[in-house]
Scaffold this active site. Sequence first.
Site, mmCIF file in Angstrom:
data_model
loop_
_atom_site.group_PDB
_atom_site.id
_atom_site.type_symbol
_atom_site.label_atom_id
_atom_site.label_comp_id
_atom_site.label_asym_id
_atom_site.label_seq_id
_atom_site.Cartn_x
_atom_site.Cartn_y
_atom_site.Cartn_z
ATOM 1 N N GLU A 42 -16.574 89.806 105.433
ATOM 2 C CA GLU A 42 -15.475 91.286 105.444
ATOM 3 C C GLU A 42 -16.871 92.704 105.041
ATOM 4 O O GLU A 42 -16.572 93.342 103.821
ATOM 5 C CB GLU A 42 -15.213 91.568 104.224
ATOM 6 C CG GLU A 42 -13.432 90.424 104.430
ATOM 7 C CD GLU A 42 -12.579 90.457 103.630
ATOM 8 O OE1 GLU A 42 -12.510 91.395 102.588
ATOM 9 O OE2 GLU A 42 -11.971 89.773 103.817
ATOM 10 N N GLU A 89 -10.739 83.124 105.648
ATOM 11 C CA GLU A 89 -9.571 83.376 105.283
ATOM 12 C C GLU A 89 -8.102 83.587 105.437
ATOM 13 O O GLU A 89 -7.859 84.495 105.884
ATOM 14 C CB GLU A 89 -9.401 84.867 103.681
ATOM 15 C CG GLU A 89 -11.345 84.072 102.566
ATOM 16 C CD GLU A 89 -12.207 85.517 102.190
ATOM 17 O OE1 GLU A 89 -10.932 86.321 101.308
ATOM 18 O OE2 GLU A 89 -13.074 86.120 102.041
#
Length: 940
Positions: A439, A514
């Site tokens: 991210e 995730e």
Amino acid sequence: MKTKFTQKAIFYFFVLISIPAFTQNKIGRELILIDKDWRFSFGHLHDTKKDFGHAEGYFSYLTKTGFGDGPAAKDFDDRAWRKLDLPHDWAVEQPFSESASFSHGFKAAGKNFPEKSIGWYRKKITIPNEDLGKIISLKFDGVFRNSKVFFNGFYLGTEQSGYNGFEYDVTAYVNYGGENTIVVRADASMEEGWFYEGAGIYRHVYLQKTNPVRVVSNGTYVTSELKNNDASVTADVTIENKGNYKGSIEISQTIFNKENKQITAFSESIAAPEFYKTITHSSKLYVQNPLLWDIDSPNLYRLVTQIKQHGKIIDSYETPFGIRTIEFNAENGFFLNGKPLKLKGTNNHQDHAGIGTALPNEIQYYRIKKLKEMGSNAYRCSHHPPTPELLKACDELGMLVIDETRLMGINDYHLNDLKRMIERDRNHPSIFCWSVGNEEWNIEGGIVGERITNVMQDFAKSIDPTRPVTVGISSGFKSGISSVVEIMGYNYLGNGDIDAHRNQFKQQSGMGTEEGSTFATRGIYFTDDAKHYQSAYDKKPRPTFYSIEEGWKFYAERPYLAGVFFWTGFDYRGEPTPYGWPSVTSYFGMMDVCGFPKDNVFYLKSWWGKEPVLHLLPHWNWTGMEGKEIDVWAYSNCDEVELFLNKKSLGKKKMEQNGHLEWKVKYTPGTLEAIGYKNGKKIITEIKKTTGKAENVKLSLDKENILKGNVSVISVEVTDKNGLHIPTANDEINFSVKGGKILGVGNGDPTSLESDQFIDDISFSVITNFMEQKSESASVPKEMTNYDESKWTEAFKERDYKKQAPSYIYKGEFELKNNASANVVSFFYKKIGVETVVFVNGKKVEPSSEDPQKYILNTAILKEGKNTIHIAATPLQKVKDWDVMNTDPGIIQVSTPAASWKRKLFNGYAQIIIQKDENAKEVILSASAKDLRAVSLSVK
Ligand code: GAL
């Protein structure tokens, strides 16, 4: 379609080797764990006085070699510092504070707490004369963070990362046949992550002794091909020569199976590398019909690499390893040993209840076993390289791993970390994928992200071509990193259209790096925002996030997706989203910080595991809710489940694949019972009973865990008169221990601000206003006399060492914040005279029997606030003109004993981690609580 990697993988089946065993003591090489007996003290982030005067010298340690000053100096007096063993995390010892970091779980450490952001560690070791000629080095598995290491006052280097292992060669600085001092200054003022990271030397430290010609650290790397069930192994070893030997050496590589039987061996003579040069030597070995490493049977082999010089073994380097193949297929997902395997994974940080990041090895096994019990087969090290013991546990227990580097980038800071991670870890059979980032919002959707990923990915391949590379991506799955990364790492369904991405990039394999990020508090079934408790029924947590069930169904239904990693397996400190202070741990875990399961564990276990599962939620203790409707859910992998309340059927329901069942039940106390059917047959029953009032404290040992080492995990609960566990109990339990010590306590309550640890507080009081008067007497007074107060002058200021008085009287002051009678107050005197007498508040004090320069001060002669100290002494004389004389009289140490250990239960449970003393036969834990029957448990 297959990825570039897969096409290669069809031809190359890889054999992998794992890191050297925990402590090695092989011919030619010693690896000695030096975790025991360190001295520790806090320094200060910007006040050098409070940092013991470190880096104040005219010449600093960067100006002149060997000029480590303050605690970095070899002879610094650390007698007043706290004694401790590693691993150590000073952040977890601190109380909580609203002004502390949200990310780090509000522990009062780090940059807002300059007096709790620098930790000094010192240790003395003896190195015998026989070691002369060996290469002596210090190996650190990881220090949080920005550590500077000194050896006998010599500065060795700085390691910024809190996650890298590092090593320093100290050979040139060793005092052979005598004492040597290791000093570490850790600076935890800055954060590297947005989650709890701990502080200090939280991983192991080793002293290593080798021959100058040796295998470099992490210097083995093995790949192989598997044909017709036989493995052809290529074992590369990098050897260096830190000495002057010229001539040939013999390299032998031997493989042993788990019964220690030699399987195959190879040896060859080569020329030793030149001074300070390395060479990499490659051998081929064959293993017939190897037992493959698998998640169900994690078979390991052992490779022993030996170097011989004139027939004598001069180095022996041991590497456990496993043989397995991995393959990603863009159409059909992931394959282990040629068989499809859906990755059923969790993300995890590295802290645990009570002990922060300072995990004993046993706890690594405990955590991996808990995840396996849930049916999980894969673990993502979010978001940094883990401690080596975690990987060892994954190798031995059969858990696949994504190993992740901390920060994306293409310069030394980033690539060097990546290189060190891969070189350290590339031999672990458990690791199936490298992750080069997570991210990175600033770059993930654009060209910069694309460029960086291209470099990091190819760089990773240049070190280990046997594994693919992924990045966890969150902001849209279209351009930037997602267009070039080898294995697409989808972070959350809500962040983009996964099917659309896949249709555009058909060649690219993918997995959910995730998913979830749901909120649940263990044992809570009604969300209470005022109390910061989130109901544990699995639900969509936020508009763009999905429940665990929704997430798993999505991944389960798509064969092209290799699997999914839920955020997270365990709760962790920090990130208490959706709340803030006073919540201090996350709500995301399938389990709480202790490893007690939330209900989601049973959802996953139903569809991930192999055994029959039947679990009901909630508990059945709802006094005051009589007649009100309660949602009863069943998690099960049975075909049908029938629910009964007090023997009355509430209906049989069909279970949908990857689903759960729900009933609305009007609450009446009694027995809620579920029966699970498979192929029409009753196979499993689950009962929730309304319990009576609490009567007994109960302790249970996690048996799974006791086989390894001295550390045990113990569950604490209370039961009613029938021995039924009380799921709503919140009693405070008091603990005491014999034959060992308690390492930490926890209970999984995200809002608990109770202490994790109860340890004696050690503080210092500095002697100020240090003055002197000359005395004409050659002997020191035996009793306190009255001195002419007008005659005091600053101590040592005008001292002419050639014309010293026969004796001196010194006077100083020290402050005590309190003078509690339980305090142990000691004066650690540093020699400023030959014959010495010390008076505190006018009373003569005697040196202690253990140390003639330590005075234990009775609190009866002390007072809160200002205290006076007089020292009468005949002077020290200079031997050489340039001798630097000590002018520091020493320090006052106040040790305040810790309160006794205690912890409240949270919804029925607490956890206590204990460690048996090495020489004790057993450790006995006792637990008591108000109005309840106490209990003791012995662990042998
Ligand atoms: C993700 C992130 C994780 C964690 C999680 C919480 O965006 O990668 O580290 O912060 O969110 O929902």
